[in-house]
Design an enzyme around this catalytic site. Structure first.
Site, PDB file in Angstrom:
ATOM      1  N   ARG A  14       0.852  -1.184   0.000  1.00  0.00           N
ATOM      2  CA  ARG A  14       0.000   0.000   0.000  1.00  0.00           C
ATOM      3  C   ARG A  14       0.886   1.231   0.000  1.00  0.00           C
ATOM      4  NH1 ARG A  14       2.417   1.757   3.603  1.00  0.00           N
ATOM      5  NH2 ARG A  14       0.892   3.378   3.781  1.00  0.00           N
ATOM      6  N   ARG A  61      -7.644  -0.210  -6.435  1.00  0.00           N
ATOM      7  CA  ARG A  61      -7.966   0.790  -5.397  1.00  0.00           C
ATOM      8  C   ARG A  61      -8.292   2.103  -6.118  1.00  0.00           C
ATOM      9  NH1 ARG A  61      -4.302   1.115  -0.246  1.00  0.00           N
ATOM     10  NH2 ARG A  61      -6.190   2.118   0.539  1.00  0.00           N
ATOM     11  N   GLN A  88      -1.701   2.225  10.198  1.00  0.00           N
ATOM     12  CA  GLN A  88      -0.425   2.353   9.459  1.00  0.00           C
ATOM     13  C   GLN A  88       0.617   3.120  10.281  1.00  0.00           C
ATOM     14  OE1 GLN A  88      -3.441   2.976   8.145  1.00  0.00           O
ATOM     15  NE2 GLN A  88      -3.530   2.555   5.953  1.00  0.00           N
ATOM     16  N   ASP A  99      -2.245  10.930  -1.545  1.00  0.00           N
ATOM     17  CA  ASP A  99      -2.632   9.902  -2.522  1.00  0.00           C
ATOM     18  C   ASP A  99      -3.117  10.514  -3.824  1.00  0.00           C
ATOM     19  OD1 ASP A  99      -2.996   8.759   0.312  1.00  0.00           O
ATOM     20  OD2 ASP A  99      -2.740   7.036  -1.010  1.00  0.00           O
ATOM     21  N   ASN A 109      -5.535  12.621   1.342  1.00  0.00           N
ATOM     22  CA  ASN A 109      -4.609  11.726   2.050  1.00  0.00           C
ATOM     23  C   ASN A 109      -5.407  10.900   3.056  1.00  0.00           C
ATOM     24  OD1 ASN A 109      -1.895  10.766   2.512  1.00  0.00           O
ATOM     25  ND2 ASN A 109      -1.955  11.819   4.477  1.00  0.00           N
TER      26      ASN A 109
HETATM   27  O1  MRU Z   1      -4.496   3.140   2.534  1.00  0.00           O
HETATM   28  P1  MRU Z   1      -3.016   3.325   2.361  1.00  0.00           P
HETATM   29  O2  MRU Z   1      -2.208   2.720   3.466  1.00  0.00           O
HETATM   30  O3  MRU Z   1      -2.546   2.920   0.981  1.00  0.00           O
HETATM   31  O4  MRU Z   1      -2.866   4.899   2.460  1.00  0.00           O
HETATM   32  C1  MRU Z   1      -1.614   5.458   2.358  1.00  0.00           C
HETATM   33  C2  MRU Z   1      -1.621   6.890   2.666  1.00  0.00           C
HETATM   34  O5  MRU Z   1      -2.629   7.529   2.802  1.00  0.00           O
HETATM   35  C3  MRU Z   1      -0.296   7.538   2.706  1.00  0.00           C
HETATM   36  O6  MRU Z   1      -0.309   8.572   3.639  1.00  0.00           O
HETATM   37  C4  MRU Z   1      -0.010   8.062   1.329  1.00  0.00           C
HETATM   38  O7  MRU Z   1      -0.006   7.090   0.361  1.00  0.00           O
HETATM   39  C5  MRU Z   1       1.178   8.889   1.433  1.00  0.00           C
HETATM   40  S1  MRU Z   1       2.333   8.875   0.118  1.00  0.00           S
HETATM   41  C6  MRU Z   1       3.584   7.837   0.587  1.00  0.00           C
END
Ligand code: MRU
Length: 345
Positions: A53, A88, A192, A233, A243
């Site tokens: 992810r 996604r 996370q 994102d 984000n």
């Molecule tokens: O759902 P995820 O774990 O894929 O989300 C990731 C995020 O929101 C991160 O903060 C984002 O990708 C930041 S860029 C490295």
């Protein structure tokens, strides 16, 4: 970046020409286990199931997934692209990677298809790695000596092809003596922050203290926080920033406390075809992820919940966006387009 270790002790993505190895992030920090993706479908599953992810890493993995699809011939490529895009919805790096690979396949003879796509995927990955390093240097230049930082979700090496976005800045700034302490939010409900970011910071010996998401206001008020730094994102054409859920709240809190709010993201995260944040598709995940922690119920049987995985921070709340092509400050559409060098689609 003299004397700074730009590679990580743990390899989280590794291209082996006929397969892609990815660290299964669902098991971290308790277990180190790799998944082997031999087909584009395997990569789609790895992205969809959150085994890997983070917006830039999703893009890099999708690029390699397209190489695996090319091994089945050209018709498989379009099909794989459609499936990967659906894995996604929010991280635009995924769509960007598929587009880049489809463009690399255009006007290429069948016998050279795999070679052309592999070359493009490796270049895409390398660009992410070098972009991370440029952002680390630019982002660190915004921080003063001895800064205390709040970060959210995971925007470290695990979320990218290289050093990380927000956490890349933090790690490099720590190396320069500019960051003395980091408070990662745990990032409910997928955690996370506690499982991944804290783990990465501890591995790189950056002093860090975990806080739950609802402690952020108090920590800003009482712990002399100098900046909030997050990844993204998807960034819309007007510089609104999407984000991980909770980011918007942090930006409001930062504004109230007079704390700069920085976003760190490569140009592959910028989506000029989406005019503003209200048009960004927000992934809604299973309510079970809110109602249970590690499979254990935390609410009464039959309880309802919503699980919005992302939110949008209006650009007015963003002090600056650090990209691999320069710093966007103030964060608005005109500056974003000027710095990232892309024109509206
Ligand atoms: O759902 P995820 O774990 O894929 O989300 C990731 C995020 O929101 C991160 O903060 C984002 O990708 C930041 S860029 C490295």
């Amino acid at each position: 970046m003299r004397n700074f270790p730009v590679t990580d002790p743990i390899t989280h993505i590794s291209w082996k020409r006929d397969r892609l190895l990815v660290l299964d992030q669902r098991l971290l920090p308790r277990r180190i286990k790799y998944l082997t993706c031999r087909t584009a479908e395997d990569v789609t599953m790895a992205i969809g199931s959150m085994a890997l992810r983070g917006a830039p890493l999703i893009g890099v993995a999708a690029a390699y997934g397209m190489v695996l699809a090319a091994r089945q011939g050209r018709p498989a490529l379009e099909r794989a692209g459609r499936r990967l895009r659906r894995a996604r919805p929010t991280a635009v790096n995924l769509m960007h990677a598929v587009d880049t690979m489809l463009a690399a396949a255009e006007n290429v003879a069948e016998r050279r298809l795999i070679f052309a796509l592999e070359t493009a995927a490796v270049a895409f990955h390398r660009e992410d790695v070098s972009g991370n390093q440029r952002m680390a240097v630019l982002g660190a230049s915004l921080l003063k000596k001895g800064s205390r930082i709040i970060t959210h979700c995971n925007a470290g090496a695990l979320a990218t092809g290289g050093l990380g976005t927000a956490v890349g800045v933090i790690r490099y700034a720590h190396h320069l003596g500019k960051v003395v302490h980091v408070y990662p939010c745990e990032t409910r409900p997928y955690l996370q922050g506690s499982r991944l970011t804290l783990w990465e910071l501890m591995q790189s010996h950056v002093p860090a203290t975990l806080i739950t998401d609802n402690m952020a206001a108090h920590v800003m008020k009482t712990c002399a926080i100098d900046a909030v730094i997050v990844g993204s994102d998807r960034i819309a054409a007007n510089a609104d920033v999407c984000n991980k859920i909770g980011t918007y709240g942090l930006a409001i809190l930062a504004r109230h406390h007079g704390i700069p709010f920085y976003v760190v993201a490569p140009a592959t995260t910028v989506d000029l075809a989406t005019p503003d944040g209200s048009r960004i598709p927000i992934e809604e995940r299973s309510a079970a992820e809110v109602l249970k922690i590690f499979g254990r119920p935390i609410a009464p049987p039959g309880a309802r919940a919503r699980h919005f995985a992302f939110d949008v921070t209006p650009h007015e709340l963003v002090t600056a966006i650090v990209t691999d092509r320069g710093i966007v400050r103030p964060a608005n559409g005109r500056n974003l387009e000027k710095v990232t060098g892309k024109s509206h689609a």
